[in-house]
Every structure is written in structure tokens, then in C-alpha cells.
Design a protein around this motif. Structure first.
Motif, mmCIF file in Angstrom:
data_model
loop_
_atom_site.group_PDB
_atom_site.id
_atom_site.type_symbol
_atom_site.label_atom_id
_atom_site.label_comp_id
_atom_site.label_asym_id
_atom_site.label_seq_id
_atom_site.Cartn_x
_atom_site.Cartn_y
_atom_site.Cartn_z
ATOM 1 N N TYR A 118 10.668 -0.738 -7.062
ATOM 2 C CA TYR A 118 11.172 -1.604 -5.995
ATOM 3 C C TYR A 118 10.196 -2.748 -5.706
ATOM 4 O O TYR A 118 10.593 -3.909 -5.601
ATOM 5 N N LEU A 119 8.921 -2.419 -5.593
ATOM 6 C CA LEU A 119 7.921 -3.434 -5.247
ATOM 7 C C LEU A 119 7.709 -4.422 -6.384
ATOM 8 O O LEU A 119 7.324 -5.570 -6.150
ATOM 9 N N LEU A 120 7.954 -3.994 -7.606
ATOM 10 C CA LEU A 120 7.866 -4.898 -8.746
ATOM 11 C C LEU A 120 8.813 -6.074 -8.561
ATOM 12 O O LEU A 120 8.502 -7.209 -8.940
ATOM 13 N N ARG A 121 9.951 -5.830 -7.941
ATOM 14 C CA ARG A 121 10.972 -6.861 -7.771
ATOM 15 C C ARG A 121 10.885 -7.565 -6.420
ATOM 16 O O ARG A 121 11.714 -8.431 -6.127
ATOM 17 N N ASP A 122 9.923 -7.202 -5.601
ATOM 18 C CA ASP A 122 9.758 -7.816 -4.286
ATOM 19 C C ASP A 122 8.877 -9.057 -4.408
ATOM 20 O O ASP A 122 7.683 -8.951 -4.740
ATOM 21 N N SER A 123 9.442 -10.226 -4.122
ATOM 22 C CA SER A 123 8.704 -11.482 -4.303
ATOM 23 C C SER A 123 7.554 -11.627 -3.325
ATOM 24 O O SER A 123 6.621 -12.409 -3.567
ATOM 25 N N ASN A 124 7.574 -10.891 -2.231
ATOM 26 C CA ASN A 124 6.516 -10.999 -1.228
ATOM 27 C C ASN A 124 5.303 -10.139 -1.569
ATOM 28 O O ASN A 124 4.265 -10.227 -0.913
ATOM 29 N N THR A 125 5.429 -9.292 -2.569
ATOM 30 C CA THR A 125 4.342 -8.394 -2.967
ATOM 31 C C THR A 125 3.645 -8.942 -4.209
ATOM 32 O O THR A 125 4.263 -9.098 -5.252
ATOM 33 N N ARG A 126 2.340 -9.211 -4.078
ATOM 34 C CA ARG A 126 1.577 -9.758 -5.198
ATOM 35 C C ARG A 126 0.718 -8.706 -5.885
ATOM 36 O O ARG A 126 0.299 -8.890 -7.028
ATOM 37 N N ALA A 127 0.397 -7.640 -5.189
ATOM 38 C CA ALA A 127 -0.404 -6.561 -5.775
ATOM 39 C C ALA A 127 0.016 -5.252 -5.122
ATOM 40 O O ALA A 127 0.449 -5.234 -3.960
ATOM 41 N N ILE A 128 -0.098 -4.156 -5.876
ATOM 42 C CA ILE A 128 0.284 -2.830 -5.378
ATOM 43 C C ILE A 128 -0.951 -1.937 -5.395
ATOM 44 O O ILE A 128 -1.562 -1.729 -6.451
ATOM 45 N N LEU A 129 -1.311 -1.425 -4.216
ATOM 46 C CA LEU A 129 -2.429 -0.502 -4.089
ATOM 47 C C LEU A 129 -1.878 0.895 -3.831
ATOM 48 O O LEU A 129 -0.903 1.057 -3.097
ATOM 49 N N LEU B 216 0.842 -1.191 0.000
ATOM 50 C CA LEU B 216 0.000 0.000 0.000
ATOM 51 C C LEU B 216 0.875 1.237 0.000
ATOM 52 O O LEU B 216 1.724 1.409 0.890
ATOM 53 N N LEU B 217 0.692 2.099 -0.994
ATOM 54 C CA LEU B 217 1.388 3.380 -1.072
ATOM 55 C C LEU B 217 0.355 4.477 -0.892
ATOM 56 O O LEU B 217 -0.618 4.543 -1.638
ATOM 57 N N CYS B 218 0.565 5.340 0.098
ATOM 58 C CA CYS B 218 -0.431 6.369 0.420
ATOM 59 C C CYS B 218 0.202 7.746 0.394
ATOM 60 O O CYS B 218 1.237 7.982 1.019
ATOM 61 N N GLN B 219 -0.467 8.668 -0.290
ATOM 62 C CA GLN B 219 -0.007 10.055 -0.292
ATOM 63 C C GLN B 219 -0.544 10.821 0.906
ATOM 64 O O GLN B 219 -0.042 11.885 1.232
ATOM 65 N N SER B 220 -1.545 10.276 1.579
ATOM 66 C CA SER B 220 -2.152 10.935 2.739
ATOM 67 C C SER B 220 -1.956 10.068 3.969
ATOM 68 O O SER B 220 -2.344 8.895 3.987
ATOM 69 N N ALA B 221 -1.367 10.646 5.020
ATOM 70 C CA ALA B 221 -1.185 9.910 6.269
ATOM 71 C C ALA B 221 -2.530 9.582 6.906
ATOM 72 O O ALA B 221 -2.707 8.510 7.497
ATOM 73 N N ALA B 222 -3.495 10.514 6.798
ATOM 74 C CA ALA B 222 -4.818 10.266 7.379
ATOM 75 C C ALA B 222 -5.505 9.093 6.688
ATOM 76 O O ALA B 222 -6.100 8.223 7.336
ATOM 77 N N VAL B 223 -5.411 9.038 5.363
ATOM 78 C CA VAL B 223 -5.994 7.920 4.631
ATOM 79 C C VAL B 223 -5.283 6.627 5.003
ATOM 80 O O VAL B 223 -5.917 5.578 5.192
ATOM 81 N N MET B 224 -3.962 6.699 5.158
ATOM 82 C CA MET B 224 -3.218 5.487 5.499
ATOM 83 C C MET B 224 -3.633 4.953 6.865
ATOM 84 O O MET B 224 -3.823 3.743 7.036
ATOM 85 N N ARG B 225 -3.823 5.829 7.838
ATOM 86 C CA ARG B 225 -4.295 5.378 9.168
ATOM 87 C C ARG B 225 -5.661 4.700 9.029
ATOM 88 O O ARG B 225 -5.916 3.649 9.621
ATOM 89 N N SER B 226 -6.534 5.314 8.273
ATOM 90 C CA SER B 226 -7.881 4.763 8.093
ATOM 91 C C SER B 226 -7.831 3.405 7.411
ATOM 92 O O SER B 226 -8.539 2.475 7.797
ATOM 93 N N VAL B 227 -6.978 3.282 6.406
ATOM 94 C CA VAL B 227 -6.872 2.029 5.665
ATOM 95 C C VAL B 227 -6.323 0.925 6.567
ATOM 96 O O VAL B 227 -6.793 -0.221 6.528
ATOM 97 N N ILE B 228 -5.315 1.245 7.377
ATOM 98 C CA ILE B 228 -4.747 0.239 8.286
ATOM 99 C C ILE B 228 -5.815 -0.250 9.258
ATOM 100 O O ILE B 228 -5.961 -1.463 9.478
ATOM 101 N N PRO C 188 -0.804 -6.748 -10.441
ATOM 102 C CA PRO C 188 -1.919 -5.785 -10.474
ATOM 103 C C PRO C 188 -1.543 -4.483 -9.774
ATOM 104 O O PRO C 188 -1.007 -4.501 -8.660
ATOM 105 N N LEU C 189 -1.810 -3.372 -10.434
ATOM 106 C CA LEU C 189 -1.678 -2.043 -9.845
ATOM 107 C C LEU C 189 -3.072 -1.436 -9.776
ATOM 108 O O LEU C 189 -3.753 -1.310 -10.802
ATOM 109 N N ILE C 190 -3.490 -1.073 -8.566
ATOM 110 C CA ILE C 190 -4.839 -0.545 -8.366
ATOM 111 C C ILE C 190 -4.708 0.800 -7.665
ATOM 112 O O ILE C 190 -3.995 0.906 -6.656
ATOM 113 N N VAL C 191 -5.376 1.809 -8.177
ATOM 114 C CA VAL C 191 -5.203 3.152 -7.632
ATOM 115 C C VAL C 191 -6.543 3.735 -7.216
ATOM 116 O O VAL C 191 -7.558 3.570 -7.900
#
Length: 897
Positions: free
Chosen positions: A219-230, A177-189, A254-257
Motif C-alpha cells: 500500500y505504501l509503495l503506491r502512496d505518493s506522500n510516502t518517500r521512505a518506509i521505516l 513508520l510500521l511498528c510491531q511494538s506499541a511501546a517502541v512506537m510511542r517512544s519513536v513518536i 528506501p526500506l529501512i528496518v
């Protein structure tokens, strides 16, 4: 773009937390506690000259006193201290820094305000630009990466790294999960934790002074533990880096935005983001629930190939509502063959007419669901089956769920929706355990299916082979540039109709013949010469819409009518636009619109992604109709056709209805406009409206072109690197034969596959390290559809022939890592051309290209028995060495620069 040293951000072996102050609270204490409580395995060393310990750990006075070099340093101090601290850390050997700055300012009344990192920069007159420069300059000598500034941080649950200020520790999983907003990131967690959803990475990207979305995606494209990027994003800084990284990742994961629509920027800017996401293969969603639902669906569902869905339910009412939702979202009910309908009626519901939706009745149980699925999953016209179960008088929810799961091994997509609350939760758990997508409401299932269809469409666009261009065109670039420069020298920012017509003609876009008249009398004389009805238009760089000020007159039959109309036009324009400069008049012979469709094509320049091309319904009511779609240049035939297909107008053009049109002519015009964008940096806005198109021709009647001075190359403003025509080279052999060496194009796929088919199988094995009779479409598309920003392939072909029609005699390519440090090469040459020096010529050219891009090493893997390639490597001074993992493969490398 670079991922250099990012592993020290996310996989550090030692961490220092640098803070200030005597209070036992604050960012340094919180992050120190989170690191320890999260179970980080390495040393966590606080640095605070004002405290003896932080979170029970002995604190050090300064960086020099640390017993171990920290690979990662977390700075919670004032940002003003960061340049000095980063210099000290870099000298000590630290390779990554997270800026977690939080400051407290006191105003004249004594009121204290906690400022988070984006806000605290407002105290600087330049919004922190000078401070940003100092921080990046301090980091540069040590190749030290800087994350932030930010006020939340990040976590990597799989490695027990919680370098955040979040009070909730995210669970471990396989979603980044990549978040531009800290508030959104807290809510998502919080949202994800309550639903047992885990993450490989949770990253608050902050202000992205150094590490940005593009770096993180790479970086995440090459991370074997990451199957999808949000991603939750509001904007991006480096457009080309972002698009390049997203296009590379979109082919693999999958890249989902989730991007909110910024209504302050206007609808065009948001449409541009939609075009960017589609071009990069990114799926866009509208809320947090859809973000995770899409990730789960893409991870568990079988692929779909279109938008045709079969509905199977024990409630006709629910199925009817679901079909309505499907149609409103642009989906289709799949066709069921007559034989299958008859069999369904006999086996599942005798004497009841079966259609799609398939209604089994409220007494249906596992036997009926099972038989129906056995039949429906064999139907070729469906992309998936949505199975709906509503609580019934005799409820057999669990047994029916098991019947569905038994059929899940079928290659077709099955989705489930067991409607209800706690009573059906066990059935949903069964579906989750079987990795069958399950939803609480039918509408959610439909939306998920349509996202699957859109994602599949985006993926197809990434690998779809464009048809060859139906005809070549050679633009007169110098003429177009000269016209633009004359206007700019005169201080004008808009071309008049005569100049715009000349620019279009320079790019072989057919226009109505136009003659310039400086006065009403001159316009009358032109009409006399033409001896046919004419159109009269005012020429003014200050008037965008001529119709609004009475600057257009049609169907003038004789010179007297032209004289009267021109005089009246001047008077009316002076009244409605008194400050407008009038250059004169344009006189054109009248055109008949019989059987012509009216459309428009043009260019807008977005704030973030540079120029975009639009297509849609034309005419004076174009803004009211609002049927327009946008796409990023450069375009090829397939991308241009896809742009057209996203409008209602395209359905009219495709249907014919007695008025056939030349769709290739429209597509080629879009490509010509795309080339104008690539060639002419000064063109920032263009409207060709209206364009009339029939079965036999396409005619541009009017154009409005906005220009501004530019010193940068035109290609620099594009979000996607265009075809580098400047890299084309022509070679002639002593016997007179000529070859063209040029970068490969998507249209070259058929000829590349033909090259693989006609060369000996042993040569193919030497190149691909496996026997192969045919190059699969997916692989061929990947080898021809390049992002020229990070990869390159050159072909040797026949000169003066169109892409897709040029026989390929040889190809060489190099793929660089994101840091542009190393690049791997490969080469394939038709054996029938051996002895002509094509192999050495291709190798020398790729070496020169790699040097020009600043790549430091070119390397490859060569089979030990490939003696001809090894001889060429040694002749070009490659170093040849054994590979420890495979004695049959040799590693060859050449140091450059």
C-alpha cells in the motif's frame, strides 16, 4: 497479497467508534477524542448503548441506528464480540475495521488487570486461533479488512486521521513508520516529535490477523506522500508475501528496518534475516537514531557507488579518529592523485604533506575549505567527501559552512560534521536547509556513509545482470527422490554417507568414489581390490560428526590395516555412541589435498523464511573459525558469487597467491545445491563438508543430509518463488523448426537488449510508447529479474541452449496488481519472424497463464496506429475502447474466468 480496501483504513470519509461501559474513560473515549482533536474532516460516530455521549458527541445505541454508513469502524469492545459486530458492519457497507481491544480481568483475589490485545488471548486455550478464524470468516463475505488486534492503532497526519491511543499526535511528513511494538512506537513518536520529524503514516501493526507487513508495504509503495518506509519488526508471518512486497518496494523507495537480534533463536536465524533484507534491498540499522538518520541520509544525500570516502578537516586528530572508524566499519580511504595532493599543498597549506585524511590545519577558513573541495570533488576515486570542522582559535564556522554549501551542486556526495554544541547549531541549520546531510559526531557521519554504501550495494544486487551459467547440468531428480524415500520408509531421518554421496552425484556434484561394506571383512576385501591407500568411515544415520566418536580413519595402506581399523572403530563407536545404529562402512580411495582450499556448502531451514543456503570455511574447525554467510534460494551466478563475497575465505580464493581456483565451479555448485532445495522438499538440512577446490576441479569429500517427510511441494516452503520450470513449452513448426517458450530469466538480459537493438525503431516505439535505440540496463534488468509471485514474462527462444546464450525472438509479459484482480500485458516480437504465428501463440499463452492465476481481467494500452496488434486483440475477443486522456491510445481488455 492484497491491498484491497486498505484505502478505507487510511483514507476513510466516515468513522464509527464502538465501545461499551458507563465510565467516561477508556479506549473508545481516547480514540474518539484523538479523532476529533486531530481534525478529522468526516463524521465521527460513537456507538455505546451505555452512554448518551462520548467526548461530547451524541452516541448511538447500535450500528443500525447510525445515520451514515461508516467506511471505517474502530472496535474497543471485547474481542469476543468482534465477529458479530463485523458481520453487522459488513452488511451495512463498512469496508475496514480496527480492533483496539483492551480488557480488564479480575482474578480470585479481586485484583483487576488490564490486558492488552496480545495478552488477552492467553485466556483462550488455543491462544485465540478459533476467535481469529471467526473474525476473518465474518469479514470475508464483505471483503472487509481487519487491522490488529492492537492496543495503540495508527495515524495518518496528512489527512488528520489519528485513530490511535497515543497521547502524542505525530507531526506530518513523508516517512511511513510500521511498528510491531506499541511501546517502541510511542517512544519513536516522542523521539521524532522532539526533533521536528514528521510522518505520512504511523502504524502499529498489532497481531496482523489480516493486514500484515506485506500488505502495508504494498500500500505504501503506491502512496505518493510516502518517500521512505521505516519498520520496527521482530518477525513476519507470511514469508513469501513479505519478501515479494519488499523486493517490489525496494526498487522504488528506501526500506529501512530496525530488527532486534533474538538471541533465543540463535545466530543462524538472525543471519537468515540479514540474508532476507539484503535480497529484498532493505537496509538494516541497529537503533532508533540510525533508523531516522538513515531515512534522512537516503532522502537528502547523493548516491554513492562504493565505500571510498575522502576526509577533509581542520583537525588532524579528529580526522585520524574518523578514518579509524571508517576502516573498522569496512570502508576505505579514497586515493588522491599526486597532482591533486601537490595542488592542495600549494593552495591550502604550503610545505605540508597532504594525504587522505586531508588536514587543513586549525587556522583553515572558508577560503581553504572551498579550494580544497573544488579539487577533491574532481577526484574520480572517491564516492564522497566528509567535511569536518572543529572549533578553532579563530572560529569561522558559519563562513566555512557557506563555502561548503556553495559546492553542494556538484554531483558528488558531500557530508558535513560541525563538531560542537549550541555554537555550531546555526551552521547545521544552514546544511539542513541546503539538504546536505549533517551530523554532530564524525562517527555518526561514517556510519551514515557506510549505510549509503550498503544500500547502494543492495540496490545494485536488485538490478545486477548475472553472467550466464558456464555449463548446463541436468539433475537426476528421480534417483535422488528414490534414495530419500527409501530412507524415510525405513524410519530414518538422516542419510548415511553412501546415500548422501548418491544424492550429490544425482546433481552432478563430484564426490570421492565410495563403496559400501557391511562388515570389517568386506571393507578389507574392497581395500584389496583398490590396491591403494583408503579412507574408512562408519555409516550410521545416528552419528552426525564421525570424528567425535572415532568413526573415521585415513591413510590405511593395506587390507590388514583396514580390517584392524574397522574392528577397532566398531568397538570405539559402541562405547561412545552405544545406541547408534551401524549400517556398515564406507571405503574410499585416499585423496591428496595438495594446493586445495577447504570449504563447505549446505542448507539450513529457518523458522520464518524456510531453507537458506550457506557457504564458508570448511574442515573440522569450521565452527571455531565461524566464517559463513547465508542467502535465500533460488540462486543465480551473481547471487551465488555475492554469497561467497561475504566471507573472509572469498578474499583468499580471489587473491590466488600462487593457488588459483575455479570460482565458477564453486558458484555452479551453489546453484546445484539451490536446485536441490527447489526439487527436494524432504531435505531440511545439509552439510557438504569438506569440499576441496583447486584450479582444475572441485571435490566433495563428505556430506550429511537430514530429511523429513513432506506432502507439500518443495517450492511452497521457499520465501522467493523459484523459476517455474513447469511452464516451459516446446513447439515445432511444420517445416521442422523448433522453439522453446519459457519464463524469462535474469541471465536473458543481454539477449533481450539485443532483441530491442535489432528490431525496427517503429516497433520499439509501438511497444514502449517512445523512441528508443537501446534498452537501458536498469530497465532491462527490471524486465528480466522478475518476482514470479506477482509478474510473469514468457520468451520464445532457441531450445536446448543456456540462459544468456539463447536468442530471443519474442516476449510477452503481464504484471498483476497486488489483489490479482487485473493484469496489464505487453508484447514484442521480432519482425523477421512474422508469419510464423509467434505473436498469437504468445498471446494465447499469457491468457491461459492469467486464467490459471485467477486473474479476472487482462488489459493493455495500444497505440491507435498499431493496426496489427489491434487485429490480434479483436481476433482474441478483446474489447477495444478509447481512452479519454489520450485520443492516440486505445484501451483493450479481456474478461477472464
Amino acid at each position: 497479497m492484497t491491498i484491497r480496501n486498505l484505502e478505507y483504513l487510511f483514507k476513510p470519509r466516515s468513522i464509527a467508534v464502538i465501545g461499551r461501559g458507563k465510565k467516561a474513560s477508556g479506549s473508545d473515549v481516547t480514540v474518539q477524542f484523538n479523532l476529533i482533536e486531530g481534525g478529522f474532516k468526516g463524521p465521527v460516530m460513537p456507538i455505546n448503548p451505555d452512554q448518551q455521549s462520548v467526548s461530547g458527541v451524541l452516541a448511538y445505541r447500535d450500528i443500525a441506528s447510525l445515520p451514515v454508513t461508516p467506511e471505517l469502524a474502530i472496535l474497543t469492545t471485547s474481542l469476543d464480540e468482534a465477529p458479530t459486530l463485523i458481520s453487522e458492519l459488513g452488511a451495512r457497507g463498512t469496508r475496514a475495521v480496527l480492533l483496539l481491544s483492551r480488557e480488564v480481568l479480575q482474578d480470585h483475589r479481586g485484583t483487576k488487570t488490564a490486558l492488552l490485545s496480545p495478552d488477552l488471548l492467553r485466556k483462550h486455550s488455543d491462544d485465540g486461533e478459533a476467535l481469529k478464524h471467526k473474525i476473518l470468516e465474518a469479514a470475508k463475505p464483505y471483503l472487509l479488512r481487519v487491522m490488529g488486534p492492537d492496543h495503540l492503532g495508527y495515524a495518518v497526519p496528512s489527512t488528520h486521521l489519528n485513530a490511535s491511543l497515543s497521547c502524542t499526535r505525530p507531526l506530518a511528513g513523508h516517512i511511513a513508520l510500521l511498528c510491531q511494538s506499541a511501546a517502541v512506537m510511542r517512544s519513536v513518536i516522542d523521539w521524532a516529535t522532539s526533533r521536528d520529524i514528521g510522518f505520512s503514516h504511523v502504524i502499529s501493526v498489532g497481531m496482523r490477523w489480516d493486514v500484515d507487513f506485506g500488505d502495508l508495504i504494498d500500500y505504501l509503495l503506491r502512496d505518493s506522500n510516502t518517500r521512505a518506509i521505516l519498520m520496527y519488526m521482530e518477525n513476519t508471518h507470511n514469508r513469501r508475501k513479505f519478501v515479494s512486497a519488499a523486493r517490489a518496494a525496494g526498487r522504488i523507495k528506501p526500506l529501512i528496518v530496525l530488527k532486534p537480534r533474538d538471541f533465543r533463536a540463535g545466530p543462524i536465524e538472525d543471519a537468515v534475516y540479514d540474508a532476507v533484507f539484503q535480497r529484498a534491498g532493505i537496509l538494516r540499522v541497529n537503533n532508533i537514531e540510525q533508523l531516522f538518520s538513515a531515512a534522512e541520509t537516503l532522502a537528502t544525500a547523493k548516491p554513492v557507488y562504493s565505500n571510498r570516502l575522502t576526509l577533509l578537516s581542520n583537525s588532524y586528530s579528529l580526522a585520524l579518529l574518523t578514518s579509524d572508524t571508517l576502516l573498522r566499519h569496512g570502508g576505505r580511504l579514497a586515493e588522491i592523485s599526486a597532482a591533486t595532493r601537490e595542488q592542495l599543498a600549494r593552495d591550502c597549506r604550503p610545505d605540508y604533506p597532504i594525504e587522505n585524511p586531508v588536514d587543513l590545519g586549525d587556522m583553515a577558513g572558508p577560503e581553504e575549505y572551498g579550494k580544497a573541495l573544488d579539487l577533491l570533488l574532481q577526484e574520480p576515486g572517491a564516492d564522497g567527501v566528509l567535511v569536518i570542522h572543529a572549533p578553532a582559535s579563530v572560529d569561522r564556522a558559519m563562513d566555512s559552512a557557506r563555502a561548503v554549501i556553495e559546492r553542494a551542486k556538484n554531483r558528488r556526495l558531500i557530508m558535513s560534521c560541525w563538531v560542537g554544541e549550541s555554537s555550531v547549531e546555526p551552521a547545521r541549520d544552514l546544511f539542513r536547509a541546503a539538504h546536505i546531510p549533517t551530523y554532530e559526531a564524525p562517527g555518526e557521519a561514517v556510519e551514515a556513509f557506510m549505510r549509503l554504501a550498503q544500500y547502494r550495494r543492495n540496490q545494485e544486487l536488485l538490478i545486477e545482470t548475472p553472467p550466464s551459467i558456464p555449463e548446463g547440468f541436468t539433475p537426476d531428480i528421480e534417483t535422488a527422490r528414490r534414495i530419500i524415500q527409501i530412507a524415510l520408509t525405513a524410519g530414518r531421518r538422516r542419510l548415511n554417507a553412501y546415500e548422501a554421496s548418491q544424492v550429490l552425484s544425482a546433481y552432478e556434484i563430484r564426490t570421492v568414489p565410495l563403496q559400501f561394506a557391511s562388515t570389517p571383512e568386506a571393507a578389507s576385501e574392497i581395500a584389496l581390490e583398490l590396491r591403494e591407500p583408503v579412507a574408512l568411515k562408519i555409516l550410521s544415520p545416528d552419528i552426525t560428526n564421525k570424528s567425535e566418536v572415532g568413526g573415521v580413519a585415513f591413510g590405511l595402506n593395506n587390507p590388514l590395516e583396514v580390517l584392524v581399523a574397522a574392528a577397532g572403530m566398531l568397538e570405539q563407536v559402541h562405547q561412545l555412541a552405544p545406541d547408534a545404529v551401524i549400517d556398515g562402512f564406507a571405503v574410499q580411495p585416499m585423496q591428496s589435498r595438495h594446493n586445495a582450499y577447504e570449504l563447505m556448502i549446505g542448507v539450513r531451514t529457518g523458522r520464518r523464511f524456510g531453507p537458506v543456503i550457506f557457504f564458508g570455511q570448511g574442515g573440522t574447525e569450521a565452527e571455531v573459525i565461524d566464517d559463513v554467510a547465508y542467502a535465500l534460494p533460488p540462486l543465480n551466478m551473481q547471487l551465488a558469487r555475492d554469497l561467497m563475497s561475504r566471507t573472509r575465505l572469498y578474499r583468499q580464493l580471489s587473491a590466488h597467491r600462487g593457488r588459483p581456483v575455479d570460482l565458477d565451479a564453486i558458484t555452479l555448485t551453489l546453484i546445484k545445491v539451490s536446485q536441490m532445495v527447489i526439487d527436494l522438499a524432504e531435505v531440511i538440512e545439509m552439510d557438504i563438508n569438506p569440499i576441496w577446490v583447486r584450479s582444475d576441479n572441485l571435490l566433495a569429500l563428505d556430506a550429511n543430509i537430514l530429511i523429513e517427510t513432506s506432502t507439500a511441494p518443495a517450492t511452497q516452503r521457499l520465501a522467493i518463488s523459484p523459476y517455474p520450470k513447469e511452464l516451459e513449452r516446446r513447439y515445432e513448426l511444420p517445416d521442422g523448426r523448433a522453439f522453446l517458450m519459457r519464463p524469462i530469466l535474469p541471465e536473458d538480459e543481454p539477449e533481450l537488449r539485443d532483441l530491442v537493438r535489432r528490431i525496427p525503431s517503429e516497433d520499439v516505439r509501438m511497444r514502449f510508447f517512445q523512441p528508443m535505440r537501446e534498452l537501458p540496463h536498469e530497465m532491462a534488468a527490471r524486465l528480466t529479474q522478475l518476482d514470479y509471485e506477482r509478474e510473469m514474462a514468457f520468451i520464445v527462444t532457441t531450445p536446448d541452449s543456456l540462459p544468456g546464450k539463447s536468442r530471443i525472438w519474442g516476449v510477452v509479459r503481464c504484471n498483476a496488481d497486488p489483489d490479482m484482480e487485473k493484469a496489464e500485458y505487453s508484447i514484442l516480437v521480432d519482425r523477421n519472424m512474422t508469419g510464423l504465428g509467434l505473436g498469437p501463440m504468445l498471446m494465447r499463452y499469457i491468457i491461459d497463464y492469467a486464467k490459471s492465476r485467477g486473474i479476472k481481467e487482462l488489459y493493455g494500452e495500444v497505440l491507435r496506429e498499431n493496426e496489427s496488434m489491434l487485429r490480434l486483440n479483436r481476433a482474441l475477443h478483446f474489447r477495444v475502447s478509447a481512452t479519454p486522456d489520450d485520443p492516440g491510445v486505445l484501451h483493450v481488455s479481456l474478461l477472464l474466468n
